[in-house]
Enzyme design. Sequence first.
Site, PDB file in Angstrom:
ATOM      1  NE  ARG A 116      -7.319-148.881 -35.501  1.00  0.00           N
ATOM      2  CZ  ARG A 116      -7.694-147.628 -35.584  1.00  0.00           C
ATOM      3  NH1 ARG A 116      -8.097-147.390 -36.655  1.00  0.00           N
ATOM      4  NH2 ARG A 116      -7.516-146.817 -34.674  1.00  0.00           N
TER       5      ARG A 116
ATOM      6  CD  GLU B  36      -3.584-133.574 -29.108  1.00  0.00           C
ATOM      7  OE1 GLU B  36      -3.637-134.774 -29.702  1.00  0.00           O
ATOM      8  OE2 GLU B  36      -2.444-133.122 -28.869  1.00  0.00           O
TER       9      GLU B  36
END
Length: 172
Positions: free
Chosen positions: A60, A97
């Site tokens: 993006r 994460e």
Amino acid sequence: MSDRIRSLIRDIPDFPKPGIVFKDVTPLLADGPAFAEAVDALAGRYDGRGIDRVVAMEARGFILGAPLALRLGAGFVPVRKKGKLPHETIEETYALEYGQDTLQMHRDALIRGHRVLVVDDVLATGGTAAAVARLVRTLGAEIVECAFLMELDFLGGRAKLGDIPVHSLLRY
Ligand code: AMP
């Protein structure tokens, strides 16, 4: 101005996994005048600042970075996930994460002294932008600022970028 842009960013709860609220920019991209407004708002900030290259990360970041580069009369440099760029690359690995990821840039994409604007859609934890900043600095270029369509304040990404100036059109 930013109210209209904000109203075109859609929250998708539990995407791509439970507990994450994904900020979906596709309604903004689909609205031509609003998309132009967002690009213009960012471009206006960097007009006359001597930007040589816009560096953006897939995917993006490309959507915002390319029109921004055109507006600024600057070149565009893609940063991609490992294994996608065809020429000689440099790379940076950063923690996710769960696990880690590696970003690459062409070794000849920037030269010492280039003034660079780093662009992405979302500043979340800042791990991605920090890795891109390391790539830019490895090649001796100067980061004028990191620019984002939006910043998720509660994730503290700005702190991870240390002394690098950060600008976000919208903050959550
Ligand atoms: P981070 O490295 O945590 O700052 O994450 C930044 C990257 O992940 C950007 O390229 C974003 O496009 C994407 N990202 C992270 N969190 C979100 C979110 N809540 N909604 C949409 N994209 C996100």
